[in-house]
Structures are given as C-alpha cells and as structure tokens.
Design an enzyme around this catalytic site. Structure first.
Site, mmCIF file in Angstrom:
data_model
loop_
_atom_site.group_PDB
_atom_site.id
_atom_site.type_symbol
_atom_site.label_atom_id
_atom_site.label_comp_id
_atom_site.label_asym_id
_atom_site.label_seq_id
_atom_site.Cartn_x
_atom_site.Cartn_y
_atom_site.Cartn_z
ATOM 1 N N ASP A 139 44.105 43.911 40.803
ATOM 2 C CA ASP A 139 43.381 43.233 39.714
ATOM 3 C C ASP A 139 41.893 43.526 39.881
ATOM 4 O O ASP A 139 41.453 44.002 40.930
ATOM 5 C CB ASP A 139 43.631 41.715 39.739
ATOM 6 C CG ASP A 139 42.926 40.995 38.585
ATOM 7 O OD1 ASP A 139 43.025 41.475 37.440
ATOM 8 O OD2 ASP A 139 42.245 39.979 38.822
ATOM 9 N N SER A 140 41.116 43.196 38.847
ATOM 10 C CA SER A 140 39.669 43.369 38.951
ATOM 11 C C SER A 140 39.053 42.317 39.869
ATOM 12 O O SER A 140 37.912 42.483 40.307
ATOM 13 C CB SER A 140 39.051 43.236 37.559
ATOM 14 O OG SER A 140 39.377 41.966 37.022
ATOM 15 N N TYR A 161 36.618 44.119 34.117
ATOM 16 C CA TYR A 161 37.250 45.301 33.524
ATOM 17 C C TYR A 161 37.286 45.179 31.990
ATOM 18 O O TYR A 161 37.329 46.183 31.283
ATOM 19 C CB TYR A 161 38.692 45.456 34.028
ATOM 20 C CG TYR A 161 38.874 46.087 35.394
ATOM 21 C CD1 TYR A 161 37.795 46.390 36.221
ATOM 22 C CD2 TYR A 161 40.168 46.396 35.851
ATOM 23 C CE1 TYR A 161 38.003 46.967 37.480
ATOM 24 C CE2 TYR A 161 40.375 46.988 37.095
ATOM 25 C CZ TYR A 161 39.288 47.264 37.908
ATOM 26 O OH TYR A 161 39.501 47.844 39.129
ATOM 27 N N GLY A 162 37.309 43.951 31.495
ATOM 28 C CA GLY A 162 37.519 43.682 30.065
ATOM 29 C C GLY A 162 36.675 44.510 29.107
ATOM 30 O O GLY A 162 37.180 45.049 28.133
ATOM 31 N N CYS A 179 46.951 42.793 36.196
ATOM 32 C CA CYS A 179 45.788 42.670 35.324
ATOM 33 C C CYS A 179 46.219 43.173 33.956
ATOM 34 O O CYS A 179 46.751 44.288 33.843
ATOM 35 C CB CYS A 179 44.660 43.532 35.888
ATOM 36 S SG CYS A 179 43.237 43.714 34.795
ATOM 37 N N ASN A 180 46.016 42.358 32.928
ATOM 38 C CA ASN A 180 46.434 42.752 31.575
ATOM 39 C C ASN A 180 45.618 43.925 31.056
ATOM 40 O O ASN A 180 46.157 44.845 30.445
ATOM 41 C CB ASN A 180 46.284 41.569 30.621
ATOM 42 C CG ASN A 180 47.261 40.455 30.923
ATOM 43 O OD1 ASN A 180 48.315 40.368 30.329
ATOM 44 N ND2 ASN A 180 46.922 39.588 31.878
ATOM 45 N N THR A 181 44.290 43.872 31.299
ATOM 46 C CA THR A 181 43.408 44.942 30.816
ATOM 47 C C THR A 181 43.833 46.276 31.413
ATOM 48 O O THR A 181 43.918 47.295 30.719
ATOM 49 C CB THR A 181 41.949 44.630 31.233
ATOM 50 O OG1 THR A 181 41.671 43.259 30.963
ATOM 51 C CG2 THR A 181 40.966 45.519 30.516
ATOM 52 N N GLU A 229 36.204 33.345 38.356
ATOM 53 C CA GLU A 229 35.605 34.037 39.504
ATOM 54 C C GLU A 229 34.641 33.119 40.255
ATOM 55 O O GLU A 229 34.486 33.234 41.464
ATOM 56 C CB GLU A 229 34.880 35.316 39.063
ATOM 57 C CG GLU A 229 35.805 36.470 38.731
ATOM 58 C CD GLU A 229 36.527 37.076 39.949
ATOM 59 O OE1 GLU A 229 35.945 37.119 41.042
ATOM 60 O OE2 GLU A 229 37.695 37.490 39.789
ATOM 61 N N CYS A 265 45.383 37.078 30.284
ATOM 62 C CA CYS A 265 44.484 37.608 31.313
ATOM 63 C C CYS A 265 44.899 36.876 32.579
ATOM 64 O O CYS A 265 45.066 35.648 32.561
ATOM 65 C CB CYS A 265 43.029 37.295 30.977
ATOM 66 S SG CYS A 265 41.889 37.615 32.342
ATOM 67 N N THR A 266 45.071 37.613 33.665
ATOM 68 C CA THR A 266 45.648 36.968 34.852
ATOM 69 C C THR A 266 44.707 35.937 35.486
ATOM 70 O O THR A 266 45.134 35.144 36.317
ATOM 71 C CB THR A 266 46.076 38.021 35.894
ATOM 72 O OG1 THR A 266 44.964 38.887 36.182
ATOM 73 C CG2 THR A 266 47.247 38.838 35.392
ATOM 74 N N HIS A 267 43.430 35.945 35.081
ATOM 75 C CA HIS A 267 42.527 34.902 35.563
ATOM 76 C C HIS A 267 42.834 33.536 34.916
ATOM 77 O O HIS A 267 42.473 32.503 35.463
ATOM 78 C CB HIS A 267 41.069 35.261 35.230
ATOM 79 C CG HIS A 267 40.465 36.271 36.146
ATOM 80 N ND1 HIS A 267 40.761 37.607 36.101
ATOM 81 C CD2 HIS A 267 39.554 36.131 37.154
ATOM 82 C CE1 HIS A 267 40.059 38.254 37.020
ATOM 83 N NE2 HIS A 267 39.315 37.376 37.673
#
Ligand code: DGL
Length: 277
Positions: free
Chosen positions: A10-11, A42-43, A74-76, A153, A185-187
C-alpha cells in the site's frame, strides 16, 4: 514455496486494514507488509507512476522475502497496476476492487451504491464497471475523498475534527439515498466509526478487505500454496517513511507489537524492471 509469506503493498498504513482481515481469515499464514509512505499519496499520481512504484515494491518483496502471493492492498494501485502485474509476475496477484465490488453487489437491496475512494480510483471507474457487471440495475455514485487519507495517516481517527471533516465531505452522498457505501480506499476502514456516524445507520458500509481475504484463501487453495508449517507465522513490516508513526498506527490497529524496518527509496528506484519469470 508454500511456507513463504504473502506480500501486501500500500502507499501507507491503509493496507493494514486488509492485513488485519487476512490475519483473521488465514491466521497460519506468514505476511510481509510494505507501506510506501514517502511517496504517499498515490491517489493524485498518474497510472504510469503508480504502476512503476508497485513494480519496484513487488520486485523488492520477491527478492528480500520470496513472497508466494502478492496482495495489492491499495485500490489506487489495483486500478493502475493489477492487469500488468498479473501478466508480469510469476506468482498469483490479488487486488481489492473486484472482491469489494462483488461484496457490495451482494449486499445492496435498492441498487443505489456509493463509492468513496481516491481521485485515481474514482477516475479509473473500476468500481462502476465491476459493480454494474454484477447487475446492470446497480447505480453507482462516486466521490473522491483524499482528505480521509490524510486523517488516517495522521492517526486522527475519532476526534471531533475527524468527525467534522468526514461529515462535511460526505454531505452530498447523504442526498443520494444510498443503501450501500464501498470504502474504496484501504485507508477508510480505519475511519469506519466516523463514516458510519456521518452516513447514518441505514447505509451498509462495505470494507473490501474482508472479501479480499476470502479471495486470497481461495487462490492459495487453487494454487496449492497454503502454508504447511505448524510453527507460528511471522509478520514483517517495511516503510519508506517514518517508522515511528507507522508503528503507532499499526500497533493500535492490529493490537500487537509491530517493528517496522525503514527502506531507503534508493533501494527501490534501482529496481525498475521486474525479475524475469
Ligand atoms: N490506500 C490507498 C487506496 O486504497 C490510497 C491512498 C493514497 O492516496 O495513497 O487507494
């Protein structure tokens, strides 16, 4: 090979939501997690850029930890790189978007489905395509919410400030009369309680991480890659960013001690090509 770890990319700390679902579903599997925090977010990046980053990290994890399966947590990055990595890597690769889209299509009753994600994921229209592929009656309303990545984050998950940002941002979606909202979004599952409060009790929140863990279990079985060892599995962590802040979020989210190793970006940028199959 069977006893090698599953790799997750992931980012930042978002993919830990997928990792937690994998630890729950597959407690005997060893894992190695990579958060590319120095290059986050990354978005807003181009597809090409994200694809290059994912290639570098996949190569790194194959060399250092000999991963047997890669989860693009990560979806992006799934939207930008999954088809390419499927072709290029000699190991199975699992993304988060198809499992999430299928889970949402199963849950909806009214066919009014929302997606909150990064700009990269929203612009890819991957969820729209896959959700409608399940059932053409499904209507998808998408909203880019990059502010939520910043909150996650910063480990600002439940404060009045977090609630205010999330409620204000989701206001337009409340008017869309959704019955299902994909946390694309995994966040975002880190912010599930504040998102739930903002959307109200009638909207079902879908965390694609849960369905992704199920997909990983299926792929391991299909490829005869399920771990055989009876010794306790290891969980390793890397970040390109600040180790202390990564450990704070990871320990809180996973309820376990986490030791992260910091990887200098120069170790990745040398790895621009994938190892041959
Ligand atoms: N966690 C990532 C996702 O699922 C993206 C966050 C970012 O913008 O880096 O899309």
């Amino acid at each position: 090979m069977r006893n090698d770890p599953i790799g997750l990319i992931d980012s930042g700390v978002g993919g830990l939501t997928v990792l937690k679902a994998i630890h729950r579903r597959l407690p005997a599997e060893a894992t190695v997690y990579f958060g590319d925090q120095q290059r986050l977010p990354y978005g807003p990046r181009t597809k090409q850029e994200v694809r290059t980053f994912v290639r570098q990290i996949a190569t790194f994890l194959r060399r250092t930890d000999r991963i047997k399966l890669l989860v693009i947590a990560c979806n992006t990055a799934t939207a930008a790189a999954l088809p390419a990595l499927h072709q290029e890597l000699p190991i199975p690769v699992v993304g988060v978007i198809a499992p999430g889209a299928k889970a949402a299509a199963k849950v909806t009753q009214t066919h009014r489905i929302g997606v909150i994600a990064t700009a990269g994921t929203v612009n890819s229209r991957s969820y729209d395509r896959l959700v409608r592929k399940q059932d053409l009656q499904n209507q998808v309303t998408s909203l880019a919410c990059p502010e939520f990545v910043t909150l996650a984050e910063a480990n600002d998950l439940t404060s009045p400030h977090a609630q205010q940002v999330v409620t204000a941002k989701l206001q337009p979606l409340r008017a869309a009369h959704l019955d299902t909202l994909i946390l694309g979004c995994t966040h975002f599952p880190l912010l599930q309680p504040v998102i739930h409060r903002a959307m109200g009790p009638t909207v079902h929140l879908v965390d694609p991480g849960v369905a992704t863990a199920q997909r990983v279990a299926t792929v391991l079985t299909e490829h005869q890659l399920t771990r055989l060892k009876t010794t306790p599995p290891t969980a390793r962590y890397y970040t390109t960013g600040d180790g202390a802040s990564f450990e704070r979020v990871a320990q809180q989210w996973l309820s376990t001690a986490v030791h992260v190793q910091t990887v200098p970006l120069t170790d990745l940028t040398q790895l621009d090509t994938l190892e041959a199959k």
